[in-house]
Design an enzyme around this catalytic site. Structure first.
Site, PDB file in Angstrom:
ATOM      1  N   HIS A 161     -21.415 -55.844  -6.555  1.00  0.00           N
ATOM      2  CA  HIS A 161     -20.308 -55.437  -5.674  1.00  0.00           C
ATOM      3  C   HIS A 161     -19.118 -54.894  -6.495  1.00  0.00           C
ATOM      4  O   HIS A 161     -17.993 -55.382  -6.377  1.00  0.00           O
ATOM      5  CB  HIS A 161     -19.877 -56.630  -4.801  1.00  0.00           C
ATOM      6  CG  HIS A 161     -19.181 -56.208  -3.531  1.00  0.00           C
ATOM      7  ND1 HIS A 161     -19.392 -56.812  -2.316  1.00  0.00           N
ATOM      8  CD2 HIS A 161     -18.253 -55.244  -3.304  1.00  0.00           C
ATOM      9  CE1 HIS A 161     -18.636 -56.239  -1.406  1.00  0.00           C
ATOM     10  NE2 HIS A 161     -17.938 -55.276  -1.978  1.00  0.00           N
ATOM     11  N   ARG A 166     -22.182 -52.999   2.840  1.00  0.00           N
ATOM     12  CA  ARG A 166     -22.357 -54.444   2.976  1.00  0.00           C
ATOM     13  C   ARG A 166     -23.858 -54.747   3.041  1.00  0.00           C
ATOM     14  O   ARG A 166     -24.626 -53.968   3.638  1.00  0.00           O
ATOM     15  CB  ARG A 166     -21.693 -54.953   4.256  1.00  0.00           C
ATOM     16  CG  ARG A 166     -20.175 -54.919   4.251  1.00  0.00           C
ATOM     17  CD  ARG A 166     -19.569 -55.965   3.297  1.00  0.00           C
ATOM     18  NE  ARG A 166     -18.112 -55.998   3.347  1.00  0.00           N
ATOM     19  CZ  ARG A 166     -17.302 -55.338   2.516  1.00  0.00           C
ATOM     20  NH1 ARG A 166     -17.792 -54.559   1.553  1.00  0.00           N
ATOM     21  NH2 ARG A 166     -15.995 -55.446   2.635  1.00  0.00           N
TER      22      ARG A 166
HETATM   23  P1  NAP Z   1     -13.453 -46.121   7.286  1.00  0.00           P
HETATM   24  O1  NAP Z   1     -12.499 -45.120   6.762  1.00  0.00           O
HETATM   25  O2  NAP Z   1     -13.035 -46.996   8.418  1.00  0.00           O
HETATM   26  O3  NAP Z   1     -14.780 -45.316   7.699  1.00  0.00           O
HETATM   27  C1  NAP Z   1     -15.805 -45.907   8.434  1.00  0.00           C
HETATM   28  C2  NAP Z   1     -16.756 -44.808   8.889  1.00  0.00           C
HETATM   29  O4  NAP Z   1     -17.872 -45.426   9.538  1.00  0.00           O
HETATM   30  C3  NAP Z   1     -16.107 -43.870   9.937  1.00  0.00           C
HETATM   31  O5  NAP Z   1     -16.569 -42.557   9.719  1.00  0.00           O
HETATM   32  C4  NAP Z   1     -16.650 -44.407  11.249  1.00  0.00           C
HETATM   33  O6  NAP Z   1     -16.771 -43.437  12.279  1.00  0.00           O
HETATM   34  C5  NAP Z   1     -18.043 -44.846  10.824  1.00  0.00           C
HETATM   35  N1  NAP Z   1     -18.579 -45.825  11.772  1.00  0.00           N
HETATM   36  C6  NAP Z   1     -18.059 -47.020  12.140  1.00  0.00           C
HETATM   37  N2  NAP Z   1     -18.845 -47.623  13.063  1.00  0.00           N
HETATM   38  C7  NAP Z   1     -19.867 -46.778  13.289  1.00  0.00           C
HETATM   39  C8  NAP Z   1     -20.996 -46.806  14.153  1.00  0.00           C
HETATM   40  N3  NAP Z   1     -21.216 -47.844  14.985  1.00  0.00           N
HETATM   41  N4  NAP Z   1     -21.836 -45.755  14.154  1.00  0.00           N
HETATM   42  C9  NAP Z   1     -21.611 -44.693  13.345  1.00  0.00           C
HETATM   43  N5  NAP Z   1     -20.562 -44.593  12.492  1.00  0.00           N
HETATM   44  C10 NAP Z   1     -19.703 -45.626  12.470  1.00  0.00           C
HETATM   45  O7  NAP Z   1     -13.945 -47.110   6.125  1.00  0.00           O
HETATM   46  P2  NAP Z   1     -13.942 -46.841   4.547  1.00  0.00           P
HETATM   47  O8  NAP Z   1     -12.606 -47.074   3.975  1.00  0.00           O
HETATM   48  O9  NAP Z   1     -14.604 -45.542   4.302  1.00  0.00           O
HETATM   49  O10 NAP Z   1     -14.891 -48.047   4.055  1.00  0.00           O
HETATM   50  C11 NAP Z   1     -16.222 -48.149   4.492  1.00  0.00           C
HETATM   51  C12 NAP Z   1     -16.842 -49.455   4.042  1.00  0.00           C
HETATM   52  O11 NAP Z   1     -17.107 -49.429   2.627  1.00  0.00           O
HETATM   53  C13 NAP Z   1     -15.981 -50.703   4.191  1.00  0.00           C
HETATM   54  O12 NAP Z   1     -15.968 -51.175   5.507  1.00  0.00           O
HETATM   55  C14 NAP Z   1     -16.659 -51.673   3.237  1.00  0.00           C
HETATM   56  O13 NAP Z   1     -17.679 -52.383   3.917  1.00  0.00           O
HETATM   57  C15 NAP Z   1     -17.300 -50.772   2.189  1.00  0.00           C
HETATM   58  N6  NAP Z   1     -16.700 -50.920   0.849  1.00  0.00           N
HETATM   59  C16 NAP Z   1     -17.478 -51.305  -0.186  1.00  0.00           C
HETATM   60  C17 NAP Z   1     -16.948 -51.410  -1.450  1.00  0.00           C
HETATM   61  C18 NAP Z   1     -17.789 -51.760  -2.639  1.00  0.00           C
HETATM   62  O14 NAP Z   1     -17.262 -51.939  -3.736  1.00  0.00           O
HETATM   63  N7  NAP Z   1     -19.094 -51.833  -2.505  1.00  0.00           N
HETATM   64  C19 NAP Z   1     -15.589 -51.120  -1.667  1.00  0.00           C
HETATM   65  C20 NAP Z   1     -14.820 -50.745  -0.584  1.00  0.00           C
HETATM   66  C21 NAP Z   1     -15.372 -50.643   0.685  1.00  0.00           C
HETATM   67  P3  NAP Z   1     -15.490 -42.675  12.865  1.00  0.00           P
HETATM   68  O15 NAP Z   1     -15.104 -41.682  11.796  1.00  0.00           O
HETATM   69  O16 NAP Z   1     -16.010 -42.031  14.077  1.00  0.00           O
HETATM   70  O17 NAP Z   1     -14.441 -43.728  13.105  1.00  0.00           O
HETATM   71  C1  GLV Z   2     -14.831 -54.114  -0.793  1.00  0.00           C
HETATM   72  O1  GLV Z   2     -15.971 -54.330  -0.571  1.00  0.00           O
HETATM   73  C2  GLV Z   2     -13.897 -53.674   0.188  1.00  0.00           C
HETATM   74  O2  GLV Z   2     -14.164 -53.772   1.394  1.00  0.00           O
HETATM   75  O3  GLV Z   2     -12.822 -53.200  -0.232  1.00  0.00           O
END
Ligand code: NAP
Ligand code: GLV
Length: 324
Positions: A287, A237
């Site tokens: 994005h 983000r």
């Molecule tokens: P996820 O499975 O919930 O993973 C989040 C990771 O971040 C976990 O390892 C978590 O730690 C860590 N985390 C959260 N808060 C933290 C903090 N305060 N300090 C350190 N580490 C922290 O999420 P995901 O599915 O991988 O997605 C991640 C993000 O990608 C989404 O939230 C979104 O913003 C972004 N995204 C972007 C796109 C795009 O097209 N650009 C698409 C999809 C998603 P723990 O393992 O300890 O819980």
């Molecule tokens: C896209 O940014 C998502 O959070 O899936």
């Protein structure tokens, strides 16, 4: 008894096609799903739905749906809902992978290889017809730090490790295993772990959720802790990065950060005058690193709704106190 599902997406995001797909989902047929697309006009207001599927939904939508049992987001991140008053009984559920992890790994590989293989330089040279090879860069000189070791961070870390990069990761929860399968180094946690990771990384890839704890995390001091010749890849983000600090770092010849590949920014969409479009060492994409895929997502959401109907916790449940 009929189950009511209401979809609220920004215009032009195909809500009608999602409605058709969800209405036809085999898991939901026992409950005779009736799926509607929300209309902001109060004269069209129907009674509250049981479930909502949303992306960037406004407060007015939730005010009109007080009886929601579940809110499903059409994405992995739930940050767009922070600050909104949601119906108190509603369980919040996000997408888990649903085809995004492999896209994200591809995008991260492209961003890192673009710089490690000097495609940035060759692209610039090509504009002036300059045939000038550079010595190959050793992957060992491009250690990678991945912020966030969740569903997407793990896919990215493992893809880069498989391509021969040394990869460290940082998460909120300390991990028991010294070096998780597929990684070349540990998963760090806490502020001291973050500093250690930054100091060891030349490439920094952000895949954190946007929460009060992670907003503005990548500021001047933290970006300044990276190895010389560093690359920032933000795929999460725009709010994770202090944008003015990033611009100042890239304009300072003494700063270790030398380039950024960004898929996100604030605001989105970036207006034509946004400085990220115009900086020669920033590549900005709109994005698109990991798009939400309709078929995979609808199947997952239908499974989630049927889990809630059975009184079970769906995969992708977002604990309210954690916020991601
Ligand atoms: P996820 O499975 O919930 O993973 C989040 C990771 O971040 C976990 O390892 C978590 O730690 C860590 N985390 C959260 N808060 C933290 C903090 N305060 N300090 C350190 N580490 C922290 O999420 P995901 O599915 O991988 O997605 C991640 C993000 O990608 C989404 O939230 C979104 O913003 C972004 N995204 C972007 C796109 C795009 O097209 N650009 C698409 C999809 C998603 P723990 O393992 O300890 O819980
Ligand atoms: C896209 O940014 C998502 O959070 O899936």
């Amino acid at each position: 008894m009929v189950m009511r599902i209401c979809i609220c997406f920004p215009p032009d995001q195909g809500a009608e096609r999602w409605a058709q797909a969800l209405a036809a989902a085999p898991e939901l047929q026992p409950w005779q799903p009736q799926v509607e697309v929300w209309k902001a006009d109060p004269k069209d207001a129907a009674e509250s739905a049981d479930y909502a599927l949303v992306w960037r939904a406004p407060q007015a939508f939730f005010d009109a749906q007080p009886l929601l049992k579940g809110i499903f987001t059409a994405g992995a991140g739930v940050d767009a809902l922070s600050g909104l008053r949601l119906p108190p009984a509603a369980t919040l559920v996000r997408l888990v992978d649903a085809g995004m992890a492999s896209q994200m790994a591809d995008h991260a590989l492209w961003a890192v290889l673009h710089h490690q293989r000097r495609m940035d330089a060759y692209q610039a040279q090509a504009r002036s017809g300059q045939w000038q090879p550079h010595p190959p860069e050793d992957k060992a000189d491009w250690p990678v730090g991945v912020l966030g070791f969740g569903v997407l961070g793990q896919a990215v870390a493992q893809a880069l490790a498989q391509r021969g990069f040394a990869v460290r990761a940082w998460a909120r929860t300390p991990r028991e295993d010294a070096v998780p399968a597929g990684l070349t180094d540990a998963v760090y946690a806490g502020e001291s772990g973050l500093v250690e990771l930054l100091q060891a990384s030349r490439v920094l890839i952000c895949l954190l959720p946007l929460t009060p704890q992670t907003r503005g995390l990548l500021d001047k001091a933290r970006l300044g802790a990276l190895k010389p010749g560093a690359l920032l890849v933000n795929l999460a983000r725009g709010g994770h990065v202090v944008q003015a600090d990033l611009m100042a770092a890239l304009d300072d010849p003494a700063h270790p950060l030398t380039a950024a590949v960004l898929d996100v920014c604030e605001p989105e969409p970036a207006p034509p005058e946004h400085p990220f479009w115009h900086h020669p060492r920033i590549v900005l994409t709109p994005h698109i690193a990991a798009a939400t895929l309709r078929a995979e997502s609808v199947a997952q959401i239908a499974q989630g709704i049927s889990a809630l109907q059975r009184g079970e916790r769906p995969s992708g449940w977002v604990p309210p106190q954690r916020g991601y």
